[in-house]
Design an enzyme around this catalytic site. Structure first.
Site, PDB file in Angstrom:
ATOM      1  N   CYS A  76       8.559   6.595   3.451  1.00 14.43           N
ATOM      2  CA  CYS A  76       7.633   5.486   3.252  1.00 14.43           C
ATOM      3  C   CYS A  76       6.272   6.040   2.888  1.00 14.43           C
ATOM      4  O   CYS A  76       6.016   7.229   3.029  1.00 14.43           O
ATOM      5  CB  CYS A  76       7.534   4.643   4.523  1.00 14.43           C
ATOM      6  N   GLY A  89       8.939   4.580  -1.554  1.00 15.23           N
ATOM      7  CA  GLY A  89       9.695   3.454  -1.027  1.00 15.23           C
ATOM      8  C   GLY A  89       9.642   2.292  -1.984  1.00 15.23           C
ATOM      9  O   GLY A  89       8.562   1.880  -2.404  1.00 15.23           O
ATOM     10  N   ASN A 142       4.936   6.051   8.436  1.00 15.16           N
ATOM     11  CA  ASN A 142       5.844   6.857   7.623  1.00 15.16           C
ATOM     12  C   ASN A 142       6.492   7.892   8.522  1.00 15.16           C
ATOM     13  O   ASN A 142       5.798   8.696   9.143  1.00 15.16           O
ATOM     14  CB  ASN A 142       5.081   7.556   6.489  1.00 15.16           C
ATOM     15  N   GLY A 143       7.801   7.866   8.617  1.00 13.77           N
ATOM     16  CA  GLY A 143       8.503   8.833   9.451  1.00 13.77           C
ATOM     17  C   GLY A 143       9.609   8.180  10.238  1.00 13.77           C
ATOM     18  O   GLY A 143      10.117   7.110   9.879  1.00 13.77           O
ATOM     19  N   TYR A 153      11.234  17.443  -3.130  1.00 16.78           N
ATOM     20  CA  TYR A 153      11.695  16.161  -3.668  1.00 16.78           C
ATOM     21  C   TYR A 153      10.728  15.003  -3.486  1.00 16.78           C
ATOM     22  O   TYR A 153      10.471  14.261  -4.420  1.00 16.78           O
ATOM     23  CB  TYR A 153      13.039  15.799  -3.013  1.00 16.78           C
TER      24      TYR A 153
END
Length: 503
Positions: free
Chosen positions: A36, A62, A137-138, A277
Site C-alpha cells: 500500500c 495499490g 502500509n504493511g 520490485y
C-alpha cells in the site's frame, strides 16, 4: 536482533477473494502484489488536492482502492472508494468536499481484509481526546491475536483490516494525550508498518522498529509532507528532507516538527523487495536509487549467469532496468521484445477459463519483428508460481524465438511473506517445490538461472550478507524473519489462514 526463522509457513491473508487459489484467476496471479501507499500533508490550503496528486504517484503500490481523510479545524471529512485514484479523486466536487489544510491518503492492495468499502483506508475513529484517522502500509503479525483479545473484552470491530487494531489500542490507552495513546498502541504491535495519522491538531508519521516499510519526510512551501516514496514528493515539486528512522515517530503541528523514539535503536533492516520490485524506479529508498540498484542487479546477474544470445528482452515493466544492466554487462543488444498494454485494468473480469488463458496476451504481446529467429534472454524481476513465466516463454516461441533463456533478477522465493506482500502458501511457490531443472522444465525455457543472494547484496553495495545481523529483510529468500510471528506461532499456518478469512 530479534528474528524468527520459519521452516514451514503459509500465507496469512485475511481475504478469501485474494487467497492463493483466487490469485490464479486474475492477470497478476503469478506476480508479487504491491503493498500500500500512504501520503499526508499539514498546513496546506489545498491539502486534499496535494494528497490526491501524491497518491497518483504511489498508484503502483495499490490499485484496489483509495481514500483521503481531511480536517478543516472542526470536522473530519472522508472519501473512500474502490478503484484507481484517478477514477475517484479527479473531479473537482470530491476534492472540494475534502475541506481543510491537513489531510492523509492511502492507496490499497489488500493483504489483510477483503476488498470491501469498510476496509478501505484511512480508517477513522472518535477518541476521548478527539478524532484519529490512520493509514497503514504493511502488515501486523500479531493483529489477529490482539483483535480476538479486544473482541473478548467487548470491542466492536467494523472492518477486517489490521489497521483497525491500532485504533482500538489507542482508544483503550489510559494516557491523557492522543500522541501518547498512539505510542501505547505501537508498543503493542509487531510486524512491518509505515503509518500516517491525522488528529485535530497534528499529522503523525511512524515507522516500524526494523524500518521494513519505507516512509519519507518532505517539505513544500514550508509545509511538511509524509509519503511512502520520494516519487510522491517529486510529482508535486516537494523537497526531500530525510527518511523517517526505524522506531521513530514524527509529530507535525503548527509549532513545527517533533521527533519521538518509541522503540530502542537498532540496525535498519528495510525490505529488499522495495528495490527489486515494489518501489518506483525513480524513487530513492533509504538513500539508494531504486533504478541504479535494479541496473546493478542486472549486471550481477549477467556476471553470474551470462549466456550466448542475440538479444536481451525485459519482461515489462519491472524487468527493464535489470535487463538494461544485463545487456550492458554482456554487450548483447537490448530489445523490447515484449510490449506491455498499460490500459488493461487489474479488475478486468475473465468470465470463462478460455478467456482467462488469453489474459497474458491482453497485458503482454510479442514484438515478432524483434524476436523472430533470435536466441533471446528474458529478464524478469522474480518468479512466484511460474504460471505467467510459462505463458511468456510460450509467447516468445510462438513469435519465432529460436532459443529462450530465462534469467530472474532475484534469488528463488522459497518462503511466504507476512509483512504486506501477497505471496502464496509455501507449497505453491515454485522454487520451494521444484529443483532448478524442474523449474526450467515447467516454464519451458532452454535455460533458467536466478541471481544469488551474495549477488543481490553486491548489487545493493554490500560486500556480503551479514548472517548475524542482515542488512535487509530478505525472508522470502532465506526464511529469516526479522520480527516475531505471534499469530503464526499461536494458530499454526493452516489454522491461521482459516481464522483470518473468518474475520
Amino acid at each position: 536482533m530479534a528474528a524468527t526463522r520459519a521452516m514451514s509457513a503459509a500465507s496469512v491473508h485475511a481475504s478469501a477473494t485474494h487467497g492463493p487459489d483466487a490469485a490464479g484467476d486474475d492477470l497478476d496471479g503469478d506476480t508479487l502484489r504491491e503493498e500500500c501507499g500512504v501520503f499526508g500533508i499539514f498546513g496546506h490550503p489545498d491539502a486534499s488536492a496535494v494528497v490526491a496528486l501524491g497518491l497518483h504517484a504511489l498508484q503502483h503500490r495499490g490499485q484496489e482502492a483509495a481514500g483521503i481523510v481531511s480536517f478543516d479545524g472542526e470536522v473530519f471529512h472522508s472519501e473512500r472508494r474502490p478503484g484507481l485514484v484517478g477514477d475517484s479523486f479527479s473531479d473537482r466536487g470530491t476534492i472540494e468536499r475534502l475541506k481543510g489544510q491537513a489531510a492523509i491518503g492511502h492507496v490499497r492492495y489488500s493483504t489483510t481484509g477483503g476488498t470491501i468499502l469498510r476496509n478501505v483506508q484511512p480508517l477513522f475513529a472518535e477518541l476521548a481526546g478527539g478524532g484519529l484517522a490512520v493509514a497503514h502500509n504493511g502488515n501486523l503479525t500479531n493483529a489477529l491475536s490482539i483483535r480476538r483479545e479486544l473482541v473478548r473484552d467487548g470491542a466492536i470491530t467494523q472492518s477486517t483490516s489490521d489497521t483497525e487494531v491500532i485504533l482500538h489500542l489507542a482508544a483503550r490507552s489510559r494516557k491523557p494525550r492522543i500522541i501518547e495513546r498512539f505510542i501505547d498502541a505501537l508498543q503493542r504491535i509487531e510486524g512491518a508498518y509505515a503509518l500516517v495519522a491525522l488528529t485535530n491538531k497534528k499529522l503523525i508519521g511512524a515507522r516500524d522498529p526494523q524500518g521494513i516499510r519505507p516512509l519519507v519526510l518532505g517539505e513544500l512551501d514550508g509545509r511538511y509532507i509524509l509519503a511512502s516514496e520520494t516519487c510522491a514528493l517529486d510529482i508535486i515539486g516537494a523537497r526531500f528532507v530525510r527518511d523517517i528512522e526505524n522506531g521513530e515517530i514524527v509529530v507535525i503541528s503548527d509549532e513545527g516538527i517533533e521527533s519521538i523514539r518509541f522503540a530502542e535503536k537498532r540496525p535498519l533492516r528495510p525490505c529488499i523487495f522495495e528495490y527489486i520490485y515494489f518501489a518506483r524506479p525513480d524513487s530513492v529508498v533509504n538513500g539508494k536509487s531504486v533504478y541504479a540498484v535494479r541496473k546493478n542487479i542486472g549486471v550481477e546477474l549477467a556476471r553470474e549467469a551470462g549466456v550466448d544470445a542475440d538479444i536481451v528482452v525485459p519482461v515489462p515493466d519491472s524487468g527493464v532496468p535489470a535487463a538494461l544492466g544485463f545487456a550492458q554487462e554482456t554487450g548483447v543488444p537490448f530489445e523490447m521484445g515484449i510490449i506491455r498494454n498499460h490500459y488493461v485494468g487489474r479488475t478486468f473480469i475473465q468470465p470463462t477459463q478460455s478467456v482467462r488463458e488469453l489474459g497474458v496476451r491482453m497485458k503482454h504481446s510479442a514484438n515478432r519483428a524483434a524476436v523472430e529467429g533470435k536466441r533471446i534472454v528474458l529478464v524478469d524481476d522474480s518468479l512466484v508460481r511460474g504460471t505467467t513465466s510459462v505463458k511468456i516463454v510460450r509467447m516468445m516461441r510462438e513469435a519465432g524465438a529460436r532459443e529462450v533463456h530465462f534469467r530472474i533478477a532475484s534469488p528463488p522465493i522459497t518462503y511466504p511473506d507476512f509483512y504486506g506482500i501477497d505471496t502464496p502458501e509455501r507449497e505453491k511457490l515454485l522454487a520451494a517445490t521444484h529443483s532448478l531443472e524442474g523449474m526450467r522444465e515447467y516454464i519451458g525455457a532452454d535455460s533458467l538461472a536466478f541471481l544469488s543472494i551474495p549477488g543481490l547484496y553486491r548489487a545493493m553495495g554490500e560486500e556480503r550478507r551479514d548472517d548475524a545481523c542482515p542488512q535487509y529483510t530478505d525472508h522470502c529468500f532465506t526464511g529469516d524473519y526479522p520480527t516475531g510471528l505471534t499469530d503464526l506461532a499461536i494458530a499454526g499456518p493452516r489454522r491461521l489462514a482459516l481464522l483470518a478469512e473468518a474475520d
